[in-house]
Design a protein around this motif. Sequence first.
Motif, PDB file in Angstrom:
ATOM      1  N   ALA A 500      67.600  38.855 124.959  1.00  0.00           N
ATOM      2  CA  ALA A 500      67.407  40.248 125.444  1.00  0.00           C
ATOM      3  C   ALA A 500      67.763  41.379 124.469  1.00  0.00           C
ATOM      4  CB  ALA A 500      68.063  40.319 126.854  1.00  0.00           C
ATOM      5  N   ARG A 501      69.129  41.203 123.823  1.00  0.00           N
ATOM      6  CA  ARG A 501      69.545  42.069 123.200  1.00  0.00           C
ATOM      7  C   ARG A 501      68.555  42.166 121.924  1.00  0.00           C
ATOM      8  NH1 ARG A 501      74.460  40.013 124.304  1.00  0.00           N
ATOM      9  NH2 ARG A 501      74.417  38.145 122.689  1.00  0.00           N
ATOM     10  N   GLU A 502      67.995  41.208 121.395  1.00  0.00           N
ATOM     11  CA  GLU A 502      67.245  41.222 120.141  1.00  0.00           C
ATOM     12  C   GLU A 502      65.956  42.354 120.355  1.00  0.00           C
ATOM     13  OE1 GLU A 502      65.956  37.349 118.898  1.00  0.00           O
ATOM     14  OE2 GLU A 502      67.981  36.827 118.353  1.00  0.00           O
ATOM     15  N   CYS A 503      65.461  41.870 121.800  1.00  0.00           N
ATOM     16  CA  CYS A 503      64.378  42.743 122.268  1.00  0.00           C
ATOM     17  C   CYS A 503      64.652  44.186 122.352  1.00  0.00           C
ATOM     18  CB  CYS A 503      63.910  42.238 123.428  1.00  0.00           C
ATOM     19  SG  CYS A 503      62.906  40.442 123.268  1.00  0.00           S
ATOM     20  N   PHE A 504      65.708  44.502 123.044  1.00  0.00           N
ATOM     21  CA  PHE A 504      66.118  45.856 123.051  1.00  0.00           C
ATOM     22  C   PHE A 504      66.405  46.519 121.991  1.00  0.00           C
ATOM     23  CE2 PHE A 504      67.696  44.382 127.511  1.00  0.00           C
ATOM     24  CZ  PHE A 504      66.831  44.576 128.135  1.00  0.00           C
ATOM     25  N   GLU A 505      67.046  45.824 120.724  1.00  0.00           N
ATOM     26  CA  GLU A 505      67.267  46.429 119.718  1.00  0.00           C
ATOM     27  C   GLU A 505      66.031  46.743 118.786  1.00  0.00           C
ATOM     28  OE1 GLU A 505      69.852  43.407 117.931  1.00  0.00           O
ATOM     29  OE2 GLU A 505      71.698  43.990 118.825  1.00  0.00           O
ATOM     30  N   ARG A 506      65.055  45.788 118.925  1.00  0.00           N
ATOM     31  CA  ARG A 506      63.589  46.167 118.250  1.00  0.00           C
ATOM     32  C   ARG A 506      62.802  47.209 119.016  1.00  0.00           C
ATOM     33  NH1 ARG A 506      61.662  46.329 113.788  1.00  0.00           N
ATOM     34  NH2 ARG A 506      59.402  46.222 113.801  1.00  0.00           N
ATOM     35  N   ALA A 507      63.119  47.233 120.360  1.00  0.00           N
ATOM     36  CA  ALA A 507      62.589  48.476 120.913  1.00  0.00           C
ATOM     37  C   ALA A 507      62.944  49.793 120.499  1.00  0.00           C
ATOM     38  CB  ALA A 507      62.888  48.583 122.414  1.00  0.00           C
ATOM     39  N   LEU A 508      64.297  49.723 120.184  1.00  0.00           N
ATOM     40  CA  LEU A 508      64.970  51.166 119.541  1.00  0.00           C
ATOM     41  C   LEU A 508      64.760  51.326 118.141  1.00  0.00           C
ATOM     42  CD1 LEU A 508      68.386  50.537 121.397  1.00  0.00           C
ATOM     43  CD2 LEU A 508      66.870  52.344 121.529  1.00  0.00           C
ATOM     44  N   ALA A 509      64.384  50.340 117.280  1.00  0.00           N
ATOM     45  CA  ALA A 509      63.936  50.423 116.006  1.00  0.00           C
ATOM     46  C   ALA A 509      62.498  50.920 116.006  1.00  0.00           C
ATOM     47  CB  ALA A 509      64.199  48.926 115.646  1.00  0.00           C
ATOM     48  N   LEU A 510      61.590  50.753 116.949  1.00  0.00           N
ATOM     49  CA  LEU A 510      60.444  51.231 116.830  1.00  0.00           C
ATOM     50  C   LEU A 510      60.327  52.669 117.459  1.00  0.00           C
ATOM     51  CD1 LEU A 510      58.516  48.010 118.202  1.00  0.00           C
ATOM     52  CD2 LEU A 510      58.185  49.206 116.040  1.00  0.00           C
ATOM     53  N   ASP A 511      61.499  52.850 118.355  1.00  0.00           N
ATOM     54  CA  ASP A 511      61.553  54.120 118.882  1.00  0.00           C
ATOM     55  C   ASP A 511      63.032  54.681 119.273  1.00  0.00           C
ATOM     56  OD1 ASP A 511      61.412  56.617 120.538  1.00  0.00           O
ATOM     57  OD2 ASP A 511      60.228  55.525 122.162  1.00  0.00           O
ATOM     58  N   ALA A 512      63.731  55.395 118.351  1.00  0.00           N
ATOM     59  CA  ALA A 512      65.030  55.462 118.542  1.00  0.00           C
ATOM     60  C   ALA A 512      65.346  56.257 119.815  1.00  0.00           C
ATOM     61  CB  ALA A 512      65.546  56.414 117.238  1.00  0.00           C
TER      62      ALA A 512
END
Length: 528
Positions: A500-512
């Motif tokens: 879950a953390r990896e997915c949320f981090e990737r979402a933030l990397a795409l949209d800060a």
Amino acid sequence: MPGVEPTGFVLEHNQRLSRSLLWGGQRAFYERQGIEAWRRGLLPSFITSNPIIGRAYARVVLGWMRDWCEASRGEPGQPFHLIELGAGSGRFAFHFLEAFRQLHARSRLRDVGFRYVMTDLPERNLEFWLSHPRLQPFLEEGLLDVARFDAEHDEQLVLRHSGTVLAPGTVANPLAVVANYFFDSIPQDAFSVRDGVLHECLVSVSSPRPGPEVEAEDFLEQATVSFEDHEVRGACYGDAELDGILEDYRERLGDATFLFPSTALRCLRRLQRLSGDRLLLLSGDKGHASQDELSDRSSGVSLVRHAGAFSLMVNYDAIGRYFRQRDGHVLQPIHRHVSLHVGAFLLGQPPDGYGETELAYEEAIERSGPDDYATLLGRMDQHHEEMTLEELLALLRWSGWDSGLLMAVFSPLLAQAEAASEPLRQEVCWAIQQVWEADYPIGGEQDDLAYHLGMLLYVMERPEEALVFFEHSLRRYGEEPATYYNLGMCHVRLQQDAQARECFERALALDADFSQAREMLSKLQSGE
């Protein structure tokens, strides 16, 4: 029809319509756009590319094969060939094959071979079909092949996958031809009858700029088209069959303007030779099916523009006359169509007539055909929000699990699925799987079906199944922050905090600025 003076720079003046440079622009559009014409929604296609019309045509073709195989089982070891003209995106072919393979396997003709042949003009379309994952099983089983076909010239087809050449004298069994939204886009001519005198409507084309390239992307959009009547003196085509139909119109029509499918008729003549005079044509398009419908037309010729291309109405009455001149049969609905006329045209005499074909046509086209489906669906579109979950599921079943319809009803379906009982949720899950299996993606489409199916499963508390569809979404549509966020929420429900953390981090990397993803990541990190 009185003459209209061309405006701007005149590119051609008083030309026969089928010889007009407009058709060069039309060809250039299809060659240039290829599959993009359907990805971008530049051409109408839903009414001829859904599971309902695929199954309707499959039933008619199977009935036709029964008629021909009643006394004999066809030429041993040789398949029946089913050729689609202008297969476009390939979506109709997929729906037809899905339905026909099931019907064929359950019929007494299960041992009679068949091969469906998709054809079109642009090479890019053929390459797209040959690489499409949904079509691979049919190609591998030998049930499908593809060929380039030019309706204006070609007399044979070279099949790309098998290497087989279909030429006059080599096709052992009767031939079926499908032509949906095809005859409206190839060269035609235009005529009018005034006080019993036949006139040809000659076309003039002008442009706001001098000498534009016919192949230019905006040529057809910028062109101004006008028509002028010129009395026909003597035979128009020097072709007894075509001139005979025109003469019949001159004698029988009142004052009317009509299109004449000269290229389509010559194309059908070549296909007839290919078939050994045993032919089924199934064609759906906007058009006029009878002399009465033609008689209702006293206005001029109009082109329907399609963002760089154009189409014309189809004179199915003339096509029917051509078949009857050759002792053929014509099947068409007794009622007028609203959006799509579907006719069946038959040549040759099977042992006991066309009883099975006629019955299948009556049930699949006449009583509740593609035109009725599209008409009723358009009306229901205004009432999706009022429907119960059971009604929405019934609508999806009726559609043959059409993915486009699911997207249209997605909002009320999502709201009701979330609050549904477990038995109804199970029905929704079944519907999701059926829609996914019936989908034929062409890439680049606006609606991400996999993402929406994942959302449905997530709100019904099925995170493990939802994960599968969100991953499909990433593969089809690329990385999107919302997709990663929903993947993360599925992992949260499954108590898989690291993923879950990896997915949320990737979402933030795409949209800060993705606040929901930041909030969920913060909760995970704090142990909430």
